[in-house]
Design a protein around this motif. Structure first.
Motif, PDB file in Angstrom:
ATOM      1  N   ARG A  69       0.821  -1.202   0.000  1.00 50.12           N
ATOM      2  CA  ARG A  69       0.000   0.000   0.000  1.00 50.12           C
ATOM      3  C   ARG A  69       0.861   1.262   0.000  1.00 50.12           C
ATOM      4  O   ARG A  69       0.467   2.286  -0.565  1.00 50.12           O
ATOM      5  CB  ARG A  69      -0.921   0.013   1.217  1.00 50.12           C
ATOM      6  CG  ARG A  69      -2.093  -0.988   1.243  1.00 50.12           C
ATOM      7  CD  ARG A  69      -2.620  -1.420  -0.079  1.00 50.12           C
ATOM      8  NE  ARG A  69      -3.896  -2.107   0.039  1.00 50.12           N
ATOM      9  CZ  ARG A  69      -4.137  -3.341  -0.374  1.00 50.12           C
ATOM     10  NH1 ARG A  69      -3.172  -4.043  -0.948  1.00 50.12           N
ATOM     11  NH2 ARG A  69      -5.335  -3.876  -0.254  1.00 50.12           N
ATOM     12  N   ASP A  73       1.889   1.622  -3.560  1.00 52.66           N
ATOM     13  CA  ASP A  73       0.687   2.024  -4.278  1.00 52.66           C
ATOM     14  C   ASP A  73       0.408   3.516  -4.058  1.00 52.66           C
ATOM     15  O   ASP A  73       0.081   4.259  -4.994  1.00 52.66           O
ATOM     16  CB  ASP A  73      -0.488   1.174  -3.786  1.00 52.66           C
ATOM     17  CG  ASP A  73      -1.790   1.500  -4.495  1.00 52.66           C
ATOM     18  OD1 ASP A  73      -2.074   0.875  -5.512  1.00 52.66           O
ATOM     19  OD2 ASP A  73      -2.523   2.383  -4.009  1.00 52.66           O
ATOM     20  N   THR A  74       0.579   3.953  -2.807  1.00 51.29           N
ATOM     21  CA  THR A  74       0.288   5.332  -2.460  1.00 51.29           C
ATOM     22  C   THR A  74       1.341   6.287  -2.993  1.00 51.29           C
ATOM     23  O   THR A  74       1.056   7.470  -3.215  1.00 51.29           O
ATOM     24  CB  THR A  74       0.160   5.472  -0.938  1.00 51.29           C
ATOM     25  OG1 THR A  74      -0.793   4.507  -0.466  1.00 51.29           O
ATOM     26  CG2 THR A  74      -0.327   6.855  -0.554  1.00 51.29           C
ATOM     27  N   ASP A  96      -6.917   0.037   4.913  1.00 46.82           N
ATOM     28  CA  ASP A  96      -6.921  -0.576   3.590  1.00 46.82           C
ATOM     29  C   ASP A  96      -6.225  -1.944   3.593  1.00 46.82           C
ATOM     30  O   ASP A  96      -6.856  -2.987   3.418  1.00 46.82           O
ATOM     31  CB  ASP A  96      -6.261   0.371   2.591  1.00 46.82           C
ATOM     32  CG  ASP A  96      -6.487  -0.070   1.150  1.00 46.82           C
ATOM     33  OD1 ASP A  96      -7.278  -1.001   0.931  1.00 46.82           O
ATOM     34  OD2 ASP A  96      -5.867   0.511   0.251  1.00 46.82           O
ATOM     35  N   GLY A  97      -4.922  -1.953   3.792  1.00 44.61           N
ATOM     36  CA  GLY A  97      -4.212  -3.218   3.817  1.00 44.61           C
ATOM     37  C   GLY A  97      -4.482  -4.034   5.058  1.00 44.61           C
ATOM     38  O   GLY A  97      -4.485  -5.271   5.027  1.00 44.61           O
TER      39      GLY A  97
END
Length: 424
Positions: free
Chosen positions: A167, A170-171, A348-349
């Motif tokens: 994440r 990803d971010t 999220d994760g």
């Protein structure tokens, strides 16, 4: 950080709550599988593409095409919730193949990439809605297989950290995407068309990285397990108490989670942010997410995934409270965006890591898809409801209702805390 082979042996079972302690120092090394790093790179590049569009889409639709908040709420609901329709399909197809996780995910990435240039020729509600629906179909196909690959290539004790690393990468893309959109808008005459064109080129690069560098499939037990990856077996996972509780909580909390685009529009409305600076607002959320994803993932492994998950919703509730106050100080947008990013880093994760502990490997992709489907469907409903409430009552009343609903759902989620051991 050490990089370990994705087929490393699995340590002792951890609880869903994430309380199992890792071996003592000197006998334990934090390991991040190459598969996680490769998928993180794909997500980084893809998020640069998708966030370029996401950063300018609210302003493009509301200011450029003149949509009402209700019309925007409909499109935003489609953009964020339509993937719920196909997540179960993507998860099932990946599990049925026993090693198709990469290729199902790749089909989803490719479909989303093909939708970017279509935005160049769409200028009304219906075609834009169809394009966004197709784009989210691609997201729905890829999300569960991708997260299953991350889960299957990680051990229970490091799963929260692995999702945190992914994440964070990803971010990083989510951080670069709005910045790229901002620079393109300032440097070109037909700014929106240029953003959509560059977004397509970057998305194609992400697909190529996936094909060339991500291993072909996850480590599954399909060949030897008594569990067959059928649709009946996938839906039967909800008979397991812990996964059912996690799914219900994700659904309820999703019903009160205002979408990112509305948060940015609320900030602009409160502070009078000029249109040319609007695309930079997502950078605050992305920066906080990037900085906190790995630390909160590690904290979830040690302190408890469910605790961190609910604490993240507490941060979101505080962000809503700040938006409802009469405070107009210069620190307001920084505080709101920092809390918004903290919410994502803590949920999220971490949610996927918690759900992974309750799903057998042969059905890992399908099980994660169940949780994601409930959450995405709930956020779709929330976008429609919030857009309608804003149109009828105004933004302040709509946000007040959402804040109260989030507080009630969070308190109820405390009573549904999963406590059983992970599935073998």
């Amino acid at each position: 950080m050490y990089v370990a082979d994705s087929r490393a042996s699995t340590p002792a079972t951890a609880s869903v709550e994430g309380t199992a302690r890792p071996p003592r120092a000197g006998r334990y090394r934090s390991t991040i599988a190459p598969t996680v790093l490769a998928l993180g790179t794909v997500s980084l590049v893809t998020d640069v593409s998708s966030e370029m569009v996401t950063a300018v889409l609210p302003l493009y639709l509301v200011a450029g095409l003149g949509l009402s908040p209700l019309g925007f709420g409909l499109l935003d609901g489609v953009y964020n919730g339509f993937s719920a329709v196909v997540r179960l399909v993507g998860g099932h197809l990946a599990d049925r193949g026993g090693g198709r996780h990469k290729w199902v995910a790749g089909a989803g990435y490719a479909l989303s990439a093909l939708c970017k240039p279509l935005l160049l020729v769409a200028h009304s509600l219906t075609p834009i809605g169809l394009i966004l629906a197709a784009d989210r179909t691609g997201k729905g196909l890829r999300t569960a297989p991708r997260d299953a690959l991350i889960s299957l290539s990680s051990t229970p004790e490091t799963r929260g950290r692995a999702f945190g690393v992914h994440r964070a990468m990803d971010t990083a893309g989510a951080l670069l995407g709005p910045l790229a959109a901002f620079l393109i808008l300032r440097a070109t005459v037909d700014g929106y068309d240029a953003v959509f064109t560059v977004s397509f080129c970057v998305a194609v690069l992400g697909v190529l990285i996936l094909v060339l560098f991500v291993p072909g499939g996850g480590r599954t037990e399909t060949a030897t397990s008594a569990v067959r990856p059928t649709l009946r077996a996938a839906l039967g996972l909800l008979s397991h108490r812990d996964l059912r509780r996690i799914t219900v909580c994700a659904l309820l909390l999703g019903l009160a989670t205002v979408s990112d685009s509305f948060v940015y529009l609320l900030l602009q409305h409160r502070l009078g942010v000029p249109d040319r600076w609007f695309a930079l607002l997502p950078l605050g959320t992305a920066a906080a997410f990037l900085l906190l994803a790995v630390p909160l993932g590690r904290l979830a492994d040690r302190w408890g995934r469910w605790r961190v998950f609910l604490a993240g919703h507490g941060a979101l509730l505080l962000a809503y409270a700040l938006l409802l106050t009469s405070w107009h100080g210069t620190a307001l947008p920084y505080a709101v965006l920092a809390l918004h990013g903290t919410f994502y880093a803590a949920t999220d994760g971490v949610l996927m890591a918690a759900a992974s502990d309750s799903v057998p490997e042969a059905l890992r992709s399908s099980g994660l898809a169940l949780v994601q489907t409930g959450q995405a469907g709930a956020r779709f409903v929330c976008s429609l409801g919030f857009g309608a409430a804003w149109t009828l009552w105004g933004d302040r009343t709509a946000l007040s209702v959402s804040a109260v609903a989030l507080a009630v759902c969070a308190v109820y989620a405390l009573t549904l805390r999963p406590v059983r051991k992970a599935a073998a």
